[in-house]
Motif scaffolding. Sequence first.
Motif, mmCIF file in Angstrom:
data_model
loop_
_atom_site.group_PDB
_atom_site.id
_atom_site.type_symbol
_atom_site.label_atom_id
_atom_site.label_comp_id
_atom_site.label_asym_id
_atom_site.label_seq_id
_atom_site.Cartn_x
_atom_site.Cartn_y
_atom_site.Cartn_z
ATOM 1 N N MET A 29 0.626 -1.208 -0.120
ATOM 2 C CA MET A 29 0.189 -0.105 -0.090
ATOM 3 C C MET A 29 0.837 1.139 -0.062
ATOM 4 O O MET A 29 1.767 1.375 0.396
ATOM 5 C CB MET A 29 -0.780 0.014 1.371
ATOM 6 C CG MET A 29 -0.313 0.156 2.485
ATOM 7 S SD MET A 29 -1.177 -0.193 4.009
ATOM 8 C CE MET A 29 -2.055 1.425 4.161
ATOM 9 N N THR A 30 0.380 2.322 -0.812
ATOM 10 C CA THR A 30 0.975 3.466 -0.820
ATOM 11 C C THR A 30 0.863 4.279 0.438
ATOM 12 O O THR A 30 -0.225 4.317 1.041
ATOM 13 C CB THR A 30 0.427 4.538 -1.847
ATOM 14 O OG1 THR A 30 0.984 3.585 -3.121
ATOM 15 C CG2 THR A 30 0.978 5.868 -1.897
ATOM 16 N N PHE A 47 1.544 5.878 9.347
ATOM 17 C CA PHE A 47 0.225 5.711 9.998
ATOM 18 C C PHE A 47 -0.720 4.935 8.914
ATOM 19 O O PHE A 47 -0.663 5.238 7.915
ATOM 20 C CB PHE A 47 -0.478 6.966 10.357
ATOM 21 C CG PHE A 47 0.207 7.832 11.575
ATOM 22 C CD1 PHE A 47 -0.248 7.489 12.812
ATOM 23 C CD2 PHE A 47 1.207 8.724 11.196
ATOM 24 C CE1 PHE A 47 0.320 8.143 13.712
ATOM 25 C CE2 PHE A 47 1.864 9.346 12.327
ATOM 26 C CZ PHE A 47 1.311 9.136 13.709
ATOM 27 N N ALA A 81 -2.416 2.633 -4.412
ATOM 28 C CA ALA A 81 -3.367 3.297 -3.518
ATOM 29 C C ALA A 81 -4.538 2.734 -4.196
ATOM 30 O O ALA A 81 -5.671 2.966 -3.517
ATOM 31 C CB ALA A 81 -3.246 4.711 -3.734
ATOM 32 N N PHE A 144 4.467 14.147 -2.410
ATOM 33 C CA PHE A 144 3.172 14.619 -2.468
ATOM 34 C C PHE A 144 2.738 16.087 -1.896
ATOM 35 O O PHE A 144 3.174 16.079 -0.471
ATOM 36 C CB PHE A 144 2.231 13.460 -1.530
ATOM 37 C CG PHE A 144 0.597 13.434 -1.883
ATOM 38 C CD1 PHE A 144 0.358 13.049 -3.127
ATOM 39 C CD2 PHE A 144 -0.184 13.692 -0.848
ATOM 40 C CE1 PHE A 144 -1.245 13.127 -3.445
ATOM 41 C CE2 PHE A 144 -1.533 13.755 -0.920
ATOM 42 C CZ PHE A 144 -1.949 13.424 -2.536
HETATM 43 C C1 FMN Z 1 -0.203 9.954 -1.772
HETATM 44 C C2 FMN Z 1 -0.780 8.884 -1.013
HETATM 45 C C3 FMN Z 1 -0.484 8.706 0.559
HETATM 46 C C4 FMN Z 1 -1.110 7.901 1.205
HETATM 47 N N1 FMN Z 1 -0.962 7.834 2.740
HETATM 48 C C5 FMN Z 1 -1.418 6.825 3.267
HETATM 49 C C6 FMN Z 1 -1.094 6.770 4.762
HETATM 50 O O1 FMN Z 1 -0.187 7.283 5.232
HETATM 51 N N2 FMN Z 1 -1.641 5.825 5.557
HETATM 52 C C7 FMN Z 1 -2.770 4.954 4.884
HETATM 53 O O2 FMN Z 1 -3.431 4.075 5.585
HETATM 54 N N3 FMN Z 1 -3.033 5.247 3.523
HETATM 55 C C8 FMN Z 1 -2.671 6.085 2.851
HETATM 56 N N4 FMN Z 1 -2.855 6.195 1.386
HETATM 57 C C9 FMN Z 1 -3.949 5.144 0.914
HETATM 58 C C10 FMN Z 1 -3.691 3.930 0.688
HETATM 59 O O3 FMN Z 1 -2.489 3.781 -0.248
HETATM 60 C C11 FMN Z 1 -4.780 3.097 -0.033
HETATM 61 O O4 FMN Z 1 -5.230 3.771 -0.617
HETATM 62 C C12 FMN Z 1 -5.587 2.460 1.326
HETATM 63 O O5 FMN Z 1 -4.852 2.134 2.413
HETATM 64 C C13 FMN Z 1 -6.882 1.727 0.775
HETATM 65 O O6 FMN Z 1 -6.287 0.480 0.265
HETATM 66 P P1 FMN Z 1 -6.227 -0.888 1.128
HETATM 67 O O7 FMN Z 1 -7.788 -1.122 1.730
HETATM 68 O O8 FMN Z 1 -5.721 -1.725 0.544
HETATM 69 O O9 FMN Z 1 -5.350 -0.422 2.502
HETATM 70 C C14 FMN Z 1 -2.310 6.916 0.635
HETATM 71 C C15 FMN Z 1 -2.484 7.107 -0.790
HETATM 72 C C16 FMN Z 1 -1.820 7.917 -1.750
HETATM 73 C C17 FMN Z 1 -2.009 8.145 -2.900
#
Ligand code: FMN
Length: 153
Positions: A29-30, A47, A81, A144
């Motif tokens: 995950m991003t 986080f 993401a 970002f």
């Molecule tokens: C630039 C960027 C930063 C992100 N930072 C976080 C983060 O710090 N923590 C987090 O839980 N998700 C973050 N996300 C969202 C996750 O990448 C992901 O979309 C989200 O966890 C849902 O997917 P999952 O259900 O597979 O976890 C970020 C996404 C982007 C594009």
Amino acid sequence: MNALREIMRHVPSSVVVITALYDGVPIGMTVGSFTSASLHPPLVSFFAGKSSTTWPLIETAGRFCVNVLAARQPQIATAFAARKTDRFTGQAWVPSPLGSPLLEGVLAWLDCELHAVHEVGDHLAVAGLVHDAHASGNARPLVFFRGELAALS
Ligand SMILES: Cc1cc2nc3c(=O)[nH]c(=O)nc-3n(C[C@H](O)[C@H](O)[C@H](O)COP(=O)(O)O)c2cc1C
């Protein structure tokens, strides 16, 4: 709180992909909340949203690799993401020393063992104990900022 969200758009963040192997399957995950936390012992932190579906799998794996993306890798940040897709399609990787996926061409990587997880509001503060780390050359980082993935200029 929308005001907080709006203000935080103006705070640039690094862009990393947290990866792990879950039942032999690569997951990731991003994350934009990555930072260093402690030098002695060597701990890094990020986080994870409580609604993340990927985090519980990483937690079960008990180890993860932090892949720091280079400026030329915005498509990787977007792919990792995205929901309901195979995020590893077309993504080259090799196992890190601890066995987590190390993505091709990243600026730096840190190979971590899960150290601690603490509740912080609607997120979980995750700390990883760094076992191994490497930074490659002088590539520029991906950041970002104000809702956009960009290179430093
Ligand atoms: C630039 C960027 C930063 C992100 N930072 C976080 C983060 O710090 N923590 C987090 O839980 N998700 C973050 N996300 C969202 C996750 O990448 C992901 O979309 C989200 O966890 C849902 O997917 P999952 O259900 O597979 O976890 C970020 C996404 C982007 C594009």
